[in-house]
Motif scaffolding. Structure first.
Motif: not given
Length: 302
Positions: A64-69, A122-131
Motif C-alpha cells: 500500500g502506497w495511498d493513505l487517508s485517515g 475514505v474516498e480521499a485515499a484515491a488522490l495521493p499516488l495518482a494525483g
C-alpha cells in the motif's frame, strides 16, 4: 491492529488479513488511524517480487502506497499536524519501507497533507499516488496554455488527473482513449478524443504524456522539436526528430499533495472510486486491477 499482509512474494491469493503490533510514531512522524488505502499497479509489482531489490522490508510485508485517515498521535518535533487532523499521504515503499494497508500507519509528517474537506475521508485515499504522479509529470513537461497535449490512458487514474489538471491551466488536451470512454474523457476536460483502437495522425501534439505503456505507438503524434514524457520505466519514448524526451518517477511530497487536496476542494479535481471493501477484499481488488478496465480506484478499509 488489522493489516493486509504478504508472507512471501507471489499471487493475490497470498494476501492475508493479519494481526500485527501497532506502530508508535518516531521523531518527525505522525501516527495515522487509517480510513482507507488505495490499490495501485505498483502494489501488484511489489506483491509479485518485481521490486524486491528496491524494498528492504521483512515479511510479513504490508503493501500500500495511498493513505487517508486521522492523526492519532505525533512524534517529537512535529508541528505540521496535531491529533484529530484529517490527512492524506503517499508512502513510497522503496523509500520508506512503510505500507499503508494497515489499521495504523506511522510515517514522516513531511509526506502528508491535509485531506480535502469536501469529500468523504475514505474516498480521499484515491488522490495521493495518482494525483502526485500526474502533477509531477506535468510540472516536468510544462505544457503551456494553448499548447496541444496528447495524453494516452487519459481516463485512467493518472491520465484522468492529468487531463483535469492540464485543462484547468488552459492546455488543449487531446485524449487517447477507447471509444466507450470518449464521453468520460470529455467530462474530465479533454477538448478532443482520439480512438486508441485506430492509427494516430502524425504531428498533432506539442507535448505527449504517456501513461499507458504504449510509447512507441504514440510518439509519432508529437511534432518535431516537441516534448514527450512517460511514467513507465520499461519502454520510454525514444528521442527522434528533435523531440525532448523525459522520464518521470513519482516522489513523495506533502506540499504538492496539499496543492492537489485544495484543487479537490475547489472542484478542479474529481476523485473516482470503483469499489470500497475491507482488507479481506484485497486479493479480489488485486485481481480486478490486473484485469484492467476499471475507471476508478479500489479502496481498502480496516
Amino acid at each position: 491492529m488489522r493489516a493486509l499482509t504478504l508472507a512471501e512474494y507471489g499471487g493475490p491469493e497470498l494476501l492475508t488479513v493479519s494481526e500485527l503490533p501497532s506502530p508508535a510514531p518516531r521523531a518527525g512522524q505522525i501516527l495515522v488511524r487509517t480510513a482507507a488505502s488505495g490499490v495501485n499497479p505498483v502494489d501488484l509489482l511489489v506483491r509479485g517480487g518485481a521490486m524486491a531489490a528496491n524494498i528492504s522490508h521483512p515479511f510479513p510485508l504490508v503493501l500500500g502506497w495511498d493513505l487517508s485517515g486521522t492523526v492519532e498521535a505525533v512524534g517529537a518535533g512535529v508541528d505540521r499536524f496535531a491529533p484529530g487532523d484529517r490527512v492524506v499521504a503517499m508512502s513510497a515503499q522503496y523509500a520508506t519501507g512503510i505500507g499503508t494497508h494497515a489499521e495504523f500507519v506511522a510515517l514522516p509528517a513531511a509526506i502528508a497533507a491535509p485531506a480535502p474537506r469536501t469529500v468523504d475521508l475514505v474516498e480521499a485515499a484515491a488522490l495521493p499516488l495518482a494525483g502526485l504522479t500526474a502533477y509531477q509529470a506535468l510540472e516536468k513537461l510544462a505544457p503551456r496554455s494553448g499548447e496541444r497535449l496528447l495524453i494516452s490512458g487519459a481516463v485512467g487514474a493518472v491520465g484522468g488527473f492529468a487531463t483535469q489538471l492540464a485543462a484547468s491551466r488552459g492546455v488543449e488536451v487531446i485524449a487517447l482513449a477507447r471509444p466507450q470512454d470518449a464521453e468520460l474523457a470529455r467530462e474530465l476536460g479533454a477538448s478532443s478524443v482520439l480512438s486508441a483502437d485506430e492509427p494516430l495522425p502524425t504531428a498533432i501534439a506539442d507535448v505527449l504524456l504517456e501513461t499507458a505503456g504504449i510509447a512507441p505507438k504514440v510518439i509519432g503524434a508529437v511534432r518535431d522539436e516537441g516534448r514527450a514524457g512517460s511514467i513507465y520505466a520499461p519502454e520510454p519514448p525514444k528521442a527522434e526528430r528533435g523531440i525532448t524526451v523525459l522520464q518521470t518517477f513519482v516522489e513523495q511530497d506533502g506540499d504538492q499533495l496539499a496543492i492537489l487536496s485544495a484543487l479537490v476542494d475547489e472542484g478542479v479535481l474529481t476523485l473516482r472510486v470503483a469499489e470500497i471493501g475491507d482488507f479481506a477484499f484485497g486479493p479480489e481488488a488485486h485481481r480486478r486491477l490486473a484485469a484492467g478496465g476499471s475507471r476508478g480506484k479500489f479502496l481498502l478499509t480496516p
